[in-house]
Design an enzyme around this catalytic site. Structure first.
Site, PDB file in Angstrom:
ATOM      1  N   GLU A 286       0.826  -1.218   0.000  1.00  0.00           N
ATOM      2  CA  GLU A 286       0.000   0.000   0.000  1.00  0.00           C
ATOM      3  C   GLU A 286       0.854   1.258   0.000  1.00  0.00           C
ATOM      4  O   GLU A 286       0.423   2.295  -0.475  1.00  0.00           O
ATOM      5  CB  GLU A 286      -0.918   0.020   1.237  1.00  0.00           C
ATOM      6  N   HIS A 307       8.258 -26.646  -2.208  1.00  0.00           N
ATOM      7  CA  HIS A 307       7.634 -27.764  -2.926  1.00  0.00           C
ATOM      8  C   HIS A 307       6.469 -27.298  -3.794  1.00  0.00           C
ATOM      9  O   HIS A 307       5.711 -28.117  -4.309  1.00  0.00           O
ATOM     10  CB  HIS A 307       7.187 -28.827  -1.920  1.00  0.00           C
ATOM     11  N   LYS A 421     -14.391  -0.357  -3.573  1.00  0.00           N
ATOM     12  CA  LYS A 421     -15.487   0.010  -2.660  1.00  0.00           C
ATOM     13  C   LYS A 421     -16.614   0.686  -3.428  1.00  0.00           C
ATOM     14  O   LYS A 421     -17.785   0.386  -3.217  1.00  0.00           O
ATOM     15  CB  LYS A 421     -14.976   0.946  -1.563  1.00  0.00           C
TER      16      LYS A 421
HETATM   17  O1  PA5 Z   1      -3.822   0.864   5.934  1.00  0.00           O
HETATM   18  C1  PA5 Z   1      -4.967   1.199   5.765  1.00  0.00           C
HETATM   19  O2  PA5 Z   1      -5.298   2.379   5.810  1.00  0.00           O
HETATM   20  C2  PA5 Z   1      -6.060   0.187   5.501  1.00  0.00           C
HETATM   21  O3  PA5 Z   1      -5.594  -1.099   5.413  1.00  0.00           O
HETATM   22  C3  PA5 Z   1      -7.066   0.244   6.617  1.00  0.00           C
HETATM   23  O4  PA5 Z   1      -6.434  -0.059   7.827  1.00  0.00           O
HETATM   24  C4  PA5 Z   1      -8.219  -0.703   6.359  1.00  0.00           C
HETATM   25  O5  PA5 Z   1      -8.822  -0.402   5.128  1.00  0.00           O
HETATM   26  C5  PA5 Z   1      -9.247  -0.612   7.459  1.00  0.00           C
HETATM   27  O6  PA5 Z   1      -9.706   0.698   7.571  1.00  0.00           O
HETATM   28  P1  PA5 Z   1     -10.458   1.176   8.860  1.00  0.00           P
HETATM   29  O7  PA5 Z   1      -9.536   1.068  10.007  1.00  0.00           O
HETATM   30  O8  PA5 Z   1     -10.866   2.584   8.587  1.00  0.00           O
HETATM   31  O9  PA5 Z   1     -11.663   0.275   9.038  1.00  0.00           O
END
Ligand code: PA5
Length: 435
Positions: A286, A307, A421
């Site tokens: 990310e 494997h 989303k």
């Molecule tokens: O790193 C991030 O921002 C995401 O992985 C969030 O942690 C994830 O989408 C969960 O979001 P939230 O904590 O708002 O539910």
């Protein structure tokens, strides 16, 4: 003195000393950008100083809540997704490995809201059975679909079992300090709440209440975890390029990337490291995968995947670099015994511990992969402890920030996560989302 180290002796010719020296200035400048907060995404760098600059009152409340959970329940259901669950799971599975509760813990930590599977949810409910349980729901935004749905399900179960007030006494909400649906709900229902700081994004949040409450509830020492992170912070901020493992890791992986190695595999030789790799994949994926750039983070559990994936790593397209986490195994030795007749042909190993076999597999594999065109870095962990893990978490986070700036991206946003989303909300008929 850190209990983690970076071994650079398996680079082969993929990044020579001179090239690395040329990257020193660039790496130092990326660190400066991160630490002085002058780069893109600088409003999400609160984690840099977190190990020394955290809310001590909340930290004490986390420990008290963890003790209460352990006294009231046999099961803790941690509801969250992505950065709101991977760090806690990585820590708990590393520090408390084993089946069921794991060694040294009498509280079983289970996870919900990290996918949308009906079968999994049913299986989880059946697995809890008649046992007493508590819930820690974690969502910074408070509106993420997967944990929000899971929370409705487990809140109903708690209310059925303990009544509304009894349920409220077993629900802990970790969310934004002021905004979002979860905060509103928690305030209305009287749940104890913990804060995801404004300046820390999900994937950098393991050392906030997001990770600390489940980790403490699992019986782990969060003081030692923070001490580890503090030691790493001191080293990563203070040491120069020659001895700074975060800067060297950031420089080396960028060097490999520029040389055509587009995929980094994080390899482990102990199943308890599996979720560390899952956490790492989110952190690096990310943070760096944007603007049509970035190293693709992948992982393998070895020797298991030798494997299945071994053929590709050894012989497939040469776009791979590999980082091995080498955990020094201190568990009770299992020694291979001599057998009369030697029908299975293993007597040549008689008297040797299983650790020796695993280490030999690791050394042989590193050699084979390096010779096969996959440069290897090795991160050694001196032991399985909270302190060492705190160092590892901070090291990976710091190196990620530096590496992202070297790549030229904002390591602290995640614009790409929104696309699925929007489509999902449209298909679900959420108000405000149309074709
Ligand atoms: O790193 C991030 O921002 C995401 O992985 C969030 O942690 C994830 O989408 C969960 O979001 P939230 O904590 O708002 O539910």
């Amino acid at each position: 003195m850190l209990k983690i180290a970076l071994d650079e002796s398996h680079l082969a010719s993929f990044c020579d000393a001179q090239t690395l020296r040329h990257m020193e200035k660039e790496t130092l400048s990326a660190r400066e950008t991160l630490v002085d907060g002058s780069g893109e995404g600088n409003d999400f760098t609160g984690w840099v100083n977190l190990p020394v600059d955290y809310d001590k009152e909340e930290f004490a409340r986390i420990k008290a809540a963890a003790a209460k959970i352990r006294s009231q329940s046999q099961v803790l259901v941690v509801i969250g997704i992505g950065g709101s669950y991977l760090g806690a799971r990585a820590a708990i599975e590393f520090l408390r490995p084993g089946f069921g509760c794991g060694s040294g813990s009498d509280l079983e930590v289970l996870y919900a809201g990290n996918q949308l599977s009906t079968a999994y949810t049913n299986y989880l409910i059946n697995h809890i059975g008649g046992r007493d349980f508590s819930v820690n729901v974690i969502s910074k935004s408070g509106t993420t679909t997967e944990p929000a749905i899971a929370f409705r399900v487990f809140k109903d179960l708690l209310e059925e079992k303990y009544g509304k007030a009894g349920a409220a006494d077993r629900i802990y909400a970790t969310t934004d300090k002021a905004r979002g649906a979860l905060k509103t709900l928690a305030d209305a229902e009287g749940y104890e709440t913990f804060v995801v700081p404004d300046d820390i994004g999900g994937r950098y949040s393991v050392l906030t209440a997001v990770g600390l409450l489940p980790i403490a509830a699992a019986g782990c020492d969060i003081d030692a975890l923070m001490r580890g992170a503090q030691a790493a912070r001191e080293a990563m901020l203070g040491e120069g390029f020659e001895s700074n493992m975060a800067m060297r890791y950031a420089a080396l992986r960028n060097c490999f990337y520029r040389g055509g190695k587009k995929v980094e595999i994080l390899a482990n030789y102990d199943p308890s490291l599996h979720y560390i790799a899952e956490w790492w994949k989110q952190l690096y994926g990310e943070s760096e995968g944007k603007d049509k750039m970035g190293i693709f983070p992948a992982s393998v559990d070895l020797t298991t995947d030798l494997h299945s994936m071994g053929q590709y790593i050894q012989d497939g397209e040469r776009m791979l670099m590999e980082t091995v986490i080498d955990l020094k195994d201190e568990s009770a030795p299992i020694v291979i015994r001599e057998e009369e007749g030697d029908l299975d042909g293993l007597n040549y190993l008689a008297g040797k511990p299983l650790t020796f076999v695993n280490e030999s597999a690791m050394k042989g594999t590193i050699l084979a992969h390096t010779e096969g065109g996959v440069p290897n870095l090795v991160i050694t962990l001196a032991d399985r402890s909270e302190e060492t893990l705190g160092q590892l978490f901070y090291f990976f986070e710091f190196a990620c920030g530096v590496s992202g700036y070297m790549l030229g991206v904002n390591p602290f946003n995640q614009p790409g996560v929104e696309s699925y989303k929007k489509n999902m909300f449209m298909l679900l008929g959420k108000p405000g989302y149309t074709k």
